[in-house]
Scaffold this active site. Structure first.
Site, PDB file in Angstrom:
ATOM      1  N   LYS A  17       0.849   3.946  -3.011  1.00 16.99           N
ATOM      2  CA  LYS A  17       0.457   5.347  -2.800  1.00 16.99           C
ATOM      3  C   LYS A  17       1.627   6.303  -3.064  1.00 16.99           C
ATOM      4  O   LYS A  17       1.421   7.462  -3.448  1.00 16.99           O
ATOM      5  CB  LYS A  17      -0.101   5.531  -1.390  1.00 16.99           C
ATOM      6  CG  LYS A  17      -1.451   4.820  -1.173  1.00 16.99           C
ATOM      7  CD  LYS A  17      -2.504   5.194  -2.203  1.00 16.99           C
ATOM      8  CE  LYS A  17      -3.903   4.779  -1.789  1.00 16.99           C
ATOM      9  NZ  LYS A  17      -4.898   4.986  -2.847  1.00 16.99           N
ATOM     10  N   TYR A  74       0.839  -1.205   0.000  1.00 13.58           N
ATOM     11  CA  TYR A  74       0.000   0.000   0.000  1.00 13.58           C
ATOM     12  C   TYR A  74       0.876   1.259   0.000  1.00 13.58           C
ATOM     13  O   TYR A  74       0.648   2.199  -0.762  1.00 13.58           O
ATOM     14  CB  TYR A  74      -0.906  -0.035   1.222  1.00 13.58           C
ATOM     15  CG  TYR A  74      -1.897   1.103   1.314  1.00 13.58           C
ATOM     16  CD1 TYR A  74      -2.948   1.209   0.416  1.00 13.58           C
ATOM     17  CD2 TYR A  74      -1.790   2.062   2.323  1.00 13.58           C
ATOM     18  CE1 TYR A  74      -3.869   2.246   0.510  1.00 13.58           C
ATOM     19  CE2 TYR A  74      -2.704   3.092   2.432  1.00 13.58           C
ATOM     20  CZ  TYR A  74      -3.743   3.184   1.520  1.00 13.58           C
ATOM     21  OH  TYR A  74      -4.644   4.210   1.619  1.00 13.58           O
TER      22      TYR A  74
HETATM   23  N1  LIG Z   1      -9.976   5.578   4.846  1.00 14.26           N
HETATM   24  C1  LIG Z   1      -8.752   5.989   5.150  1.00 14.26           C
HETATM   25  O1  LIG Z   1      -8.386   6.079   6.336  1.00 14.26           O
HETATM   26  C2  LIG Z   1      -7.803   6.398   4.062  1.00 14.26           C
HETATM   27  C3  LIG Z   1      -6.603   6.993   4.431  1.00 14.26           C
HETATM   28  C4  LIG Z   1      -5.706   7.352   3.419  1.00 14.26           C
HETATM   29  C5  LIG Z   1      -6.003   7.113   2.086  1.00 14.26           C
HETATM   30  N2  LIG Z   1      -7.179   6.529   1.758  1.00 14.26           N
HETATM   31  C6  LIG Z   1      -7.433   6.262   0.329  1.00 14.26           C
HETATM   32  O2  LIG Z   1      -8.608   6.944  -0.070  1.00 14.26           O
HETATM   33  C7  LIG Z   1      -9.308   6.160  -1.042  1.00 14.26           C
HETATM   34  C8  LIG Z   1     -10.723   5.923  -0.552  1.00 14.26           C
HETATM   35  O3  LIG Z   1     -10.677   5.354   0.731  1.00 14.26           O
HETATM   36  P1  LIG Z   1     -11.986   4.809   1.457  1.00 14.26           P
HETATM   37  O4  LIG Z   1     -11.649   4.574   2.873  1.00 14.26           O
HETATM   38  O5  LIG Z   1     -13.135   5.655   1.065  1.00 14.26           O
HETATM   39  O6  LIG Z   1     -12.076   3.372   0.741  1.00 14.26           O
HETATM   40  P2  LIG Z   1     -13.289   2.373   0.613  1.00 14.26           P
HETATM   41  O7  LIG Z   1     -12.739   0.995   0.730  1.00 14.26           O
HETATM   42  O8  LIG Z   1     -14.410   2.774   1.506  1.00 14.26           O
HETATM   43  O9  LIG Z   1     -13.725   2.598  -0.915  1.00 14.26           O
HETATM   44  C9  LIG Z   1     -12.907   2.156  -1.966  1.00 14.26           C
HETATM   45  C10 LIG Z   1     -13.821   1.739  -3.095  1.00 14.26           C
HETATM   46  O10 LIG Z   1     -12.984   1.338  -4.198  1.00 14.26           O
HETATM   47  C11 LIG Z   1     -13.614   0.255  -4.839  1.00 14.26           C
HETATM   48  N3  LIG Z   1     -12.609  -0.515  -5.582  1.00 14.26           N
HETATM   49  C12 LIG Z   1     -11.551  -1.199  -5.085  1.00 14.26           C
HETATM   50  N4  LIG Z   1     -10.880  -1.798  -6.077  1.00 14.26           N
HETATM   51  C13 LIG Z   1     -11.517  -1.475  -7.248  1.00 14.26           C
HETATM   52  C14 LIG Z   1     -11.315  -1.803  -8.608  1.00 14.26           C
HETATM   53  N5  LIG Z   1     -10.317  -2.628  -9.003  1.00 14.26           N
HETATM   54  N6  LIG Z   1     -12.145  -1.289  -9.539  1.00 14.26           N
HETATM   55  C15 LIG Z   1     -13.176  -0.481  -9.167  1.00 14.26           C
HETATM   56  N7  LIG Z   1     -13.434  -0.161  -7.881  1.00 14.26           N
HETATM   57  C16 LIG Z   1     -12.611  -0.649  -6.935  1.00 14.26           C
HETATM   58  C17 LIG Z   1     -14.235  -0.555  -3.701  1.00 14.26           C
HETATM   59  O11 LIG Z   1     -15.262  -1.423  -4.160  1.00 14.26           O
HETATM   60  C18 LIG Z   1     -14.732   0.545  -2.779  1.00 14.26           C
HETATM   61  O12 LIG Z   1     -16.083   0.878  -3.056  1.00 14.26           O
HETATM   62  C19 LIG Z   1      -8.511   4.876  -1.240  1.00 14.26           C
HETATM   63  O13 LIG Z   1      -7.691   5.017  -2.363  1.00 14.26           O
HETATM   64  C20 LIG Z   1      -7.687   4.797   0.030  1.00 14.26           C
HETATM   65  O14 LIG Z   1      -6.506   4.075  -0.140  1.00 14.26           O
HETATM   66  C21 LIG Z   1      -8.096   6.164   2.707  1.00 14.26           C
END
Ligand SMILES: NC(=O)c1ccc[n+]([C@@H]2O[C@H](COP(=O)([O-])OP(=O)(O)OC[C@H]3O[C@@H](n4cnc5c(N)ncnc54)[C@H](O)[C@@H]3O)[C@@H](O)[C@H]2O)c1
Length: 254
Positions: A163, A159
């Protein structure tokens, strides 16, 4: 009455079935954009699209696996054809299912996370940028993470690497696409109160984050989405290649 500054614009939000992507899709639609939600979670993409439409917005689900080039290219073209233009792409799909150490990380798990977080971004840029170039306008925003900015949080190696790659590709794409009036930026969140964010963290871990964060709390998805939407706006036209840290000051914490 909300600000309709995205009226007439056509946007794609990946990962819009839940979490940060869902919040971003809702804000863009509320501010007037037509939004296509790309996700592999069919139930979630359809639920969010219906809810936006019931509230007077315009949204469509697109069940697309972003690790598949042909599917991504086709879905981007379909989304563009709805308004015959493409203005905004927000790449929020990604994340990781559970913590794993470098030495315990299976090879196929490494590849899966690199594919869903980073390769997908390349595919989206490759499919979307030519359509934005037609109109000499575009905003492309990807979700990176504090994991790519600091080693203070225990994070899995696939990850962190993916990123970090998102940030490098953001800068490279910004360099190449600036002359077409297309900006490419990233937002790097920390510890968001999204369903996946919560599923990944134990109660002890959340308590630790809350007690050590300068803000003494997790971040709400809307707070990340607002930063994303700023980078999608016309007002952010001279911001490109940038990473906006939205982490409540976590990278300063001792
Ligand atoms: N939640 C956190 O604490 C956090 C922190 C830092 C970064 N992020 C990043 O922010 C973004 C959103 O995070 P979140 O917590 O809302 O995530 P989440 O898991 O709630 O949502 C991610 C979505 O991406 C979809 N997805 C995954 N792989 C896919 C693919 N191959 N094709 C199409 N759709 C796909 C999933 O079905 C899901 O609906 C992510 O990239 C995550 O890495 C999140």
């Amino acid at each position: 009455m909300s600000n309709k500054d995205f009226e007439g614009q056509n946007a794609i939000v990946t990962g819009g079935a839940t979490g940060i992507g869902e919040s971003t899709a809702r804000i863009l639609a509320d501010r007037g954009a037509t939004v296509t939600i790309f996700d592999i979670n069919q139930e979630g993409a359809e639920r969010v699209s219906s809810s936006i439409n019931e509230n007077g917005g315009k949204a469509f689900p697109s069940i697309t696996d972003l690790t598949n080039w042909e599917a991504t290219e086709k879905a981007v073209k379909e989304a563009k054809s709805r308004e015959n233009r493409l203005d905004v792409v927000v790449h929020s799909a990604g994340g990781f299912p559970k913590y794993v150490s470098l030495l315990d990380c299976p090879v196929e798990t490494w590849e899966g996370i690199l594919n869903s977080n980073l390769k997908s971004m390349f595919y989206l840029l490759k499919a979307a940028a030519p359509l934005m170039i037609e109109n000499k306008y575009g905003r492309f925003v990807s979700l990176s993470s504090m994991a790519a900015r600091s080693g203070t949080n225990p994070n899995p190696p696939h990850y962190t690497a993916a990123k970090g790659g998102v940030l490098a590709l953001t800068r490279q794409a910004a360099l190449e696409l600036g002359k077409y009036n297309i900006t490419v930026n990233a937002v790097a969140p920390a510890n968001v109160n999204s369903p996946r964010g919560l599923a990944n963290r134990t109660e002890e871990r959340i308590a630790h984050i809350e007690s050590t964060s300068p803000m003494r709390r997790l971040c709400e998805p809307d707070e990340i989405a607002s930063a994303v939407v700023f980078l999608c706006s016309k007002e952010a036209g001279y911001v490109t290649g940038a990473t906006l840290d939205v982490n409540g000051g976590a990278t300063m914490a001792p």
